[in-house]
Design a protein around this motif. Sequence first.
Motif, PDB file in Angstrom:
ATOM      1  N   ALA A 242      34.541 -19.701 -21.523  1.00 51.63           N
ATOM      2  CA  ALA A 242      35.680 -19.253 -20.733  1.00 51.63           C
ATOM      3  C   ALA A 242      35.156 -18.681 -19.435  1.00 51.63           C
ATOM      4  N   TYR A 243      35.763 -19.088 -18.323  1.00 55.20           N
ATOM      5  CA  TYR A 243      35.305 -18.678 -17.001  1.00 55.20           C
ATOM      6  C   TYR A 243      36.438 -18.008 -16.245  1.00 55.20           C
ATOM      7  N   LEU A 244      36.075 -17.048 -15.425  1.00 52.20           N
ATOM      8  CA  LEU A 244      37.010 -16.500 -14.455  1.00 52.20           C
ATOM      9  C   LEU A 244      36.891 -17.354 -13.193  1.00 52.20           C
ATOM     10  N   ALA A 245      38.021 -17.711 -12.607  1.00 50.38           N
ATOM     11  CA  ALA A 245      37.986 -18.598 -11.446  1.00 50.38           C
ATOM     12  C   ALA A 245      39.122 -18.254 -10.488  1.00 50.38           C
ATOM     13  N   GLU A 246      38.977 -18.728  -9.254  1.00 54.31           N
ATOM     14  CA  GLU A 246      40.031 -18.569  -8.262  1.00 54.31           C
ATOM     15  C   GLU A 246      40.744 -19.898  -8.096  1.00 54.31           C
ATOM     16  N   GLY A 247      42.089 -19.862  -8.233  1.00 54.04           N
ATOM     17  CA  GLY A 247      42.898 -21.062  -8.090  1.00 54.04           C
ATOM     18  C   GLY A 247      43.823 -20.973  -6.903  1.00 54.04           C
TER      19      GLY A 247
END
Length: 487
Positions: A242-247
Amino acid sequence: MAEEEKSIFFPDDSHKLWSFGDTRTYQRLSSNSSGFLRQLFIVNIVFWAAFLIYFVLTASQPFAVQPLLLAVLLLPSIFLSLYVLVALRSAERKRLKLRASGFIIYAPLSQDVFNEHCIDFDQVRSLRLALHKRHFLPEEECLIIERRDGRSLVIPFEEVLTDIRRSDFMARLSAYRPGLLDLSEAPALPGEGGPSFTELWLHDFATQGTRESLGLLPAGGSLKEGSYTVDGIIGGGGQGNAYLAEGPNGTVVLKEYVLPVYRGTRLFEDLSARFFAEAKLLSALDHRAIVKLLDHFVEDSRGYLVLEFVEGPSLKELVEKEGAQPLSTVISVGKDLSAALLYLHGRFPAVVHRDLSPDNVILREDGSACIVDFNVARELERDSRTAVVGKQAYMPPEQFRGKPCPQSDLYALGATLYFLAVGQDPPPLTNLSPFEDAAEARSKDPGFAEFDEIVRGLTRLNLEKRIRSADLVYEKLSRLALKRRES
């Protein structure tokens, strides 16, 4: 296809009678029918009764029935009645299961006896969808399976879709054996929309042959043509991370499923089915206490679910940091979770989470709770047995036996509330009492005894004695919260 002793369609409600080649014959255990041979006998009796009535009414000497004539008619009558029975049963609904290695086809012989035909993809010469006329039935859309040994099987496509949607069947077949299905003769379907997201990602799986990136996604890396930029990893396991990302609309969580590069394996089938199940389930859910699915895509032989980023600690992290929580916090979390379970269990078919626990619930900044992991949630199927999943301290007896039900989630809810109130994991398979195990908390709060009664009702080991529905839990907790405010 490897021989399997258990039925694919009724694994816990049948036993195998015999097998011949790629066909296995089973008998249902719960059926109250009279059986195939008895039905054959009854058909013969009816035939002979009709024959004798006709003979008596037409013969000049009614009782001078010639033995030779009876002998000549006996054998054909048996074969004729057998043919009639088989013909009638062949017109009954069949079912089809699609697996990574081929098809399993269910064909009833009687109300209690059925065949399962196993057909490997390697045995199929051609597979097409076309209009076809069977016997005296009207022309209809059928799946026509032509085997390399010259045999063929025709199944109305409506029956194929008993256990799966049309678009999902097409997508999975395309993933397991690309190009096998011939749609050139398939009738046009007016009003049918474009491909579902399931079709798209399964098609992408099917066209992958290599994986460019091995290991974790690097911070700053981009996915889906730059739509998502990875900030960093926030958790992981053997089947994905699981990754934190900017969308496009802010911070999101990317939940990754790492799929095997090579198609047609059991591991590919299992993992793609899990990804498909979670994506399909989350896309249909809309509740504040349930994490939202924002997007989905496939890239580099990995499937990604784009989930709402719920900021805050998990209940597990909260207790590890602060210890047992005040009763007001516990009641508030319990109301949020019971409302979410009421929503899930009220769907048709009901959705059973199967893994409700402090690890899978996040407390938002405003104090509301949100369930964030639906990896093993499933729609409830009647008379079905499932793999045993979940955390032992939060599982009731029926779930250990592979028979979860909505009340299983209520047991997990009671165990989770116990954890919040006491500050430690509950002992497994126990009718829990936070009143007995949290002396300090109960001495400070007069409402603790009533809360203890609710948890006891949620964690009864006997299903008949356990609280039956989430709305009753919500009502009890709301009433307790109101009493506390008024006191």
